[in-house]
Motif scaffolding. Structure first.
Motif, PDB file in Angstrom:
ATOM      1  N   MET A  60       0.825  -1.205   0.000  1.00  0.00           N
ATOM      2  CA  MET A  60       0.000   0.000   0.000  1.00  0.00           C
ATOM      3  C   MET A  60       0.862   1.259   0.000  1.00  0.00           C
ATOM      4  SD  MET A  60      -3.264  -0.723  -0.148  1.00  0.00           S
ATOM      5  CE  MET A  60      -4.175   0.573   0.674  1.00  0.00           C
ATOM      6  N   ALA A  64       0.644   4.051  -2.852  1.00  0.00           N
ATOM      7  CA  ALA A  64       0.400   5.461  -2.533  1.00  0.00           C
ATOM      8  C   ALA A  64       1.457   6.341  -3.196  1.00  0.00           C
ATOM      9  CB  ALA A  64       0.393   5.675  -1.022  1.00  0.00           C
ATOM     10  N   ALA A  71      -1.579   8.221   2.410  1.00  0.00           N
ATOM     11  CA  ALA A  71      -1.862   6.885   2.936  1.00  0.00           C
ATOM     12  C   ALA A  71      -3.357   6.709   3.188  1.00  0.00           C
ATOM     13  CB  ALA A  71      -1.064   6.652   4.220  1.00  0.00           C
ATOM     14  N   SER A  72      -3.995   7.732   3.744  1.00  0.00           N
ATOM     15  CA  SER A  72      -5.426   7.602   4.025  1.00  0.00           C
ATOM     16  C   SER A  72      -6.252   7.577   2.741  1.00  0.00           C
ATOM     17  CB  SER A  72      -5.910   8.714   4.950  1.00  0.00           C
ATOM     18  OG  SER A  72      -5.721   9.980   4.364  1.00  0.00           O
ATOM     19  N   THR A  75      -5.918   4.183   0.984  1.00  0.00           N
ATOM     20  CA  THR A  75      -6.708   3.193   1.720  1.00  0.00           C
ATOM     21  C   THR A  75      -8.171   3.283   1.329  1.00  0.00           C
ATOM     22  OG1 THR A  75      -5.156   3.158   3.567  1.00  0.00           O
ATOM     23  CG2 THR A  75      -7.410   2.435   4.035  1.00  0.00           C
ATOM     24  N   ARG A  76      -8.717   4.491   1.260  1.00  0.00           N
ATOM     25  CA  ARG A  76     -10.130   4.654   0.877  1.00  0.00           C
ATOM     26  C   ARG A  76     -10.383   4.168  -0.546  1.00  0.00           C
ATOM     27  NH1 ARG A  76      -9.342   9.507   3.600  1.00  0.00           N
ATOM     28  NH2 ARG A  76      -9.309  10.725   1.682  1.00  0.00           N
ATOM     29  N   ASP A  79     -10.050   0.336  -0.655  1.00  0.00           N
ATOM     30  CA  ASP A  79     -11.218  -0.261   0.004  1.00  0.00           C
ATOM     31  C   ASP A  79     -12.446  -0.214  -0.904  1.00  0.00           C
ATOM     32  OD1 ASP A  79      -9.681  -0.855   2.220  1.00  0.00           O
ATOM     33  OD2 ASP A  79     -10.514   0.752   3.480  1.00  0.00           O
ATOM     34  N   LYS A  89      -7.133  -6.740  -0.778  1.00  0.00           N
ATOM     35  CA  LYS A  89      -6.134  -6.201   0.150  1.00  0.00           C
ATOM     36  C   LYS A  89      -5.902  -7.248   1.233  1.00  0.00           C
ATOM     37  CE  LYS A  89      -7.057  -2.772   3.052  1.00  0.00           C
ATOM     38  NZ  LYS A  89      -7.342  -1.437   3.589  1.00  0.00           N
ATOM     39  N   ARG A  91      -2.795  -8.584   4.451  1.00  0.00           N
ATOM     40  CA  ARG A  91      -1.599  -8.256   5.236  1.00  0.00           C
ATOM     41  C   ARG A  91      -0.351  -8.672   4.472  1.00  0.00           C
ATOM     42  NH1 ARG A  91      -2.227  -4.565   8.679  1.00  0.00           N
ATOM     43  NH2 ARG A  91      -3.813  -4.890  10.222  1.00  0.00           N
ATOM     44  N   ASN A  99       0.104  -3.612   4.387  1.00  0.00           N
ATOM     45  CA  ASN A  99      -0.861  -4.324   3.559  1.00  0.00           C
ATOM     46  C   ASN A  99      -0.397  -4.325   2.111  1.00  0.00           C
ATOM     47  OD1 ASN A  99      -3.021  -5.023   5.407  1.00  0.00           O
ATOM     48  ND2 ASN A  99      -3.353  -2.819   5.597  1.00  0.00           N
ATOM     49  N   ALA A 101      -1.984  -4.659  -1.889  1.00  0.00           N
ATOM     50  CA  ALA A 101      -3.158  -4.630  -2.763  1.00  0.00           C
ATOM     51  C   ALA A 101      -2.830  -5.440  -4.006  1.00  0.00           C
ATOM     52  CB  ALA A 101      -3.511  -3.198  -3.145  1.00  0.00           C
TER      53      ALA A 101
END
Length: 150
Positions: A60, A64, A71-72, A75-76, A79, A89, A91, A99, A101
């Motif tokens: 991730m 990014a 980072a946020s 993630t959105r 997701d 996604k 670990r 994480n 992807a």
């Protein structure tokens, strides 16, 4: 010239046009994609970067960085793509805090369907308006600027 000297008329004209492009172009490309495919430009770029990565997956943090998203924000986006079955996604095995992807077959299918729309948009909104003879020089100059930003 000093960094504090005012821009010359040609420099000012170029700078203002560039600022308009920086704001307006992503919006236009996004509109074209959304209207035709339902994918946002950001989602398209995420899927594209995953499709080009080894094993079609990226950490991730690397995703990014590749997409110039926080980072946020990444993630959105990931997701949202995961909720539609286009990305998985999980670990990262080497680091429990991270994480990975991974592009799914459905995600690749969506990307491939969106590619012609994105290509047509890029041509219509940029490439067809430029002098092809100056492209190699412009590409080198813009890459030099981009390299300094990285």
């Amino acid at each position: 010239m000093s960094a504090q000297d005012p821009l010359l008329a040609q420099e000012e004209q170029f700078w203002r046009a560039l600022m308009r492009i920086i704001v307006a172009l992503p919006r236009s490309l996004d509109d074209d994609l959304l209207r035709s495919t339902g994918l946002s430009l950001t989602e398209y770029v995420v899927l594209m970067n995953l499709s080009e990565a080894e094993n079609q997956e990226l950490r991730m943090a690397d995703l990014a960085l590749a997409t110039a998203l926080s980072a946020s924000r990444i993630t959105r986006v990931v997701d949202a793509l995961q909720s539609r079955g286009q990305v998985v996604k999980r670990r990262f095995e080497g680091d429990a805090r991270g994480n990975v992807a991974t592009l799914t077959p459905e995600g690749l299918k969506r990307l491939e369907a969106a590619y012609p729309i994105h290509l047509a948009s890029a041509r219509k909104r940029v490439m067809d308006l430029l002098d092809g003879r100056s492209l190699p020089t412009m590409a080198r100059q813009f890459e030099a600027v981009a390299d300094k930003l990285d």
